[in-house]
Design an enzyme around this catalytic site. Sequence first.
Site, PDB file in Angstrom:
ATOM      1  N   GLU A   1      -2.153  15.432   1.180  1.00 20.02           N
ATOM      2  CA  GLU A   1      -3.494  15.140   1.677  1.00 20.02           C
ATOM      3  C   GLU A   1      -4.143  16.407   2.218  1.00 20.02           C
ATOM      4  OE1 GLU A   1      -4.077  10.704   2.344  1.00 20.02           O
ATOM      5  OE2 GLU A   1      -3.293  11.552   4.196  1.00 20.02           O
TER       6      GLU A   1
ATOM      7  N   THR B   1      -6.463   8.978   7.627  1.00 22.33           N
ATOM      8  CA  THR B   1      -6.971   9.507   6.355  1.00 22.33           C
ATOM      9  C   THR B   1      -7.479   8.409   5.422  1.00 22.33           C
ATOM     10  OG1 THR B   1      -4.772   9.453   5.362  1.00 22.33           O
ATOM     11  CG2 THR B   1      -5.423  11.497   6.457  1.00 22.33           C
ATOM     12  N   THR B   2      -7.298   7.163   5.832  1.00 26.58           N
ATOM     13  CA  THR B   2      -7.769   6.051   5.011  1.00 26.58           C
ATOM     14  C   THR B   2      -8.528   5.078   5.918  1.00 26.58           C
ATOM     15  OG1 THR B   2      -5.606   5.033   5.378  1.00 26.58           O
ATOM     16  CG2 THR B   2      -5.944   6.149   3.270  1.00 26.58           C
TER      17      THR B   2
ATOM     18  N   HIS C   1       4.166  11.866   6.568  1.00 26.75           N
ATOM     19  CA  HIS C   1       3.499  11.625   7.855  1.00 26.75           C
ATOM     20  C   HIS C   1       4.419  10.853   8.784  1.00 26.75           C
ATOM     21  CE1 HIS C   1      -0.805  11.990   6.034  1.00 26.75           C
ATOM     22  NE2 HIS C   1      -0.250  13.154   6.284  1.00 26.75           N
TER      23      HIS C   1
ATOM     24  N   HIS D   1       2.785  10.502   1.124  1.00 28.66           N
ATOM     25  CA  HIS D   1       1.639  10.481   0.216  1.00 28.66           C
ATOM     26  C   HIS D   1       2.007  11.260  -1.047  1.00 28.66           C
ATOM     27  CE1 HIS D   1      -1.271   8.803   3.123  1.00 28.66           C
ATOM     28  NE2 HIS D   1      -0.485   9.389   4.005  1.00 28.66           N
TER      29      HIS D   1
ATOM     30  N   HIS E   1       5.797   7.670   6.513  1.00 31.07           N
ATOM     31  CA  HIS E   1       5.475   7.313   5.128  1.00 31.07           C
ATOM     32  C   HIS E   1       5.102   8.587   4.384  1.00 31.07           C
ATOM     33  CE1 HIS E   1       1.613   7.253   7.291  1.00 31.07           C
ATOM     34  NE2 HIS E   1       1.158   7.801   6.184  1.00 31.07           N
TER      35      HIS E   1
ATOM     36  N   HIS F   1       0.834  -1.207   0.000  1.00 34.52           N
ATOM     37  CA  HIS F   1       0.000   0.000   0.000  1.00 34.52           C
ATOM     38  C   HIS F   1       0.863   1.249   0.000  1.00 34.52           C
ATOM     39  CE1 HIS F   1      -3.401  -2.516   0.623  1.00 34.52           C
ATOM     40  NE2 HIS F   1      -2.932  -2.945   1.775  1.00 34.52           N
TER      41      HIS F   1
HETATM   42 ZN   LIG Z   1      -0.474   9.036   5.991  1.00 38.88          ZN
END
Ligand SMILES: [Zn+2]
Length: 264
Positions: free
Chosen positions: A125, A219-220, A138, A114, A112, A87
């Site tokens: 994001e 956020t997911t 993040h 984005h 990680h 992912h």
């Molecule tokens: Zn994140």
Amino acid sequence: MPLRSVHAAAVLLLMVLKEQPSNPTPLNGPDGEKSWSKSYPSCGGLMQSPIDLHNDILQYNASLVPLGFQGYSESADQQFVLTNNGHSVKLKLPKDMHIQGLGARYNASQLHLHWGDQNEPHGSEHTVGGKHFAAELHMVYYNSDLYPNASIASDKPEGLAVLAVLIEMGSFNPSYDKIFSHLKDVKYKGQEVSIPGFSIEELLPKRPEEYYRYRGSLTTPPCYPTVIWTVFRNPVQISQQQVTVVLFLVREHVASRTLPPPIS
Ligand SMILES: [Zn+2]
Ligand SMILES: *[C@@H]1O[C@H](CO)[C@@H](O)[C@H](O)[C@H]1NC(C)=O
Ligand SMILES: *[C@@H]1O[C@H](CO)[C@@H](O)[C@H](O)[C@H]1NC(C)=O
Ligand SMILES: *[C@@H]1O[C@H](CO)[C@@H](O)[C@H](O)[C@H]1NC(C)=O
């Protein structure tokens, strides 16, 4: 107080309105964002992150303090593990890295990024005044006074704290390259590589005492409303070439972005 009249060394508080504007990130297909709330009720909640940071919802709060970043330079002596879980690419962070200033102690878990994609290289994001940045870093922490690890903490009150760094196109960034230069070794799901340690503090922007703070969510999916967000006001820069290389290397897992990863 409008954001523009807040000067250096200010710490900012974001007041979250009852009606959040819907998230502008476009995601297509049956597993796209709009359908998340069917399987994950929290994804339709009022505390859903990310959000747009704009003047109407920002308010200066003098009682917010600069965060303390502990164990960041010590991290230079350790090896970090970079993994591709299918992912996203994550860098595991040492537990002795933690932040102070949020009441409880929050130990580090992972960081990680984005990204956008080659057609739409504006993958941050959070947005500021409606504007997307090229990417967003993040750093995920968990409340280690209350919980044993980030996965246990992720659905608990005060469970997680995430530091978010907005990334814009500009000059070459040697610190971020300490991660980017190893992405080629984790191009495929399941790959893992040890990389030389460096001071994670190098990844923070200038004047980290200027930030936006609000209570929000992963956020997911499952979108748990358990995250204390700190979005740094100042972006960092990476070069056009760094963006291009990264977008090329990560396109495999960007392609699977519509499959929800477990954390933030
Ligand atoms: Zn994140
Ligand atoms: C300002 O920040 C403090 C510390 O986080 C918080 O307790 C307080 O509720 C905030 N004030 C407002 C008006 O939100
Ligand atoms: C948080 O980090 C400290 C220092 O490394 C460690 O002693 C403590 O056990 C950690 N907390 C958890 C829950 O792992
Ligand atoms: C988190 O802690 C729980 C309880 O101690 C444990 O069962 C679980 O395996 C841990 N998860 C990870 C990812 O370390």
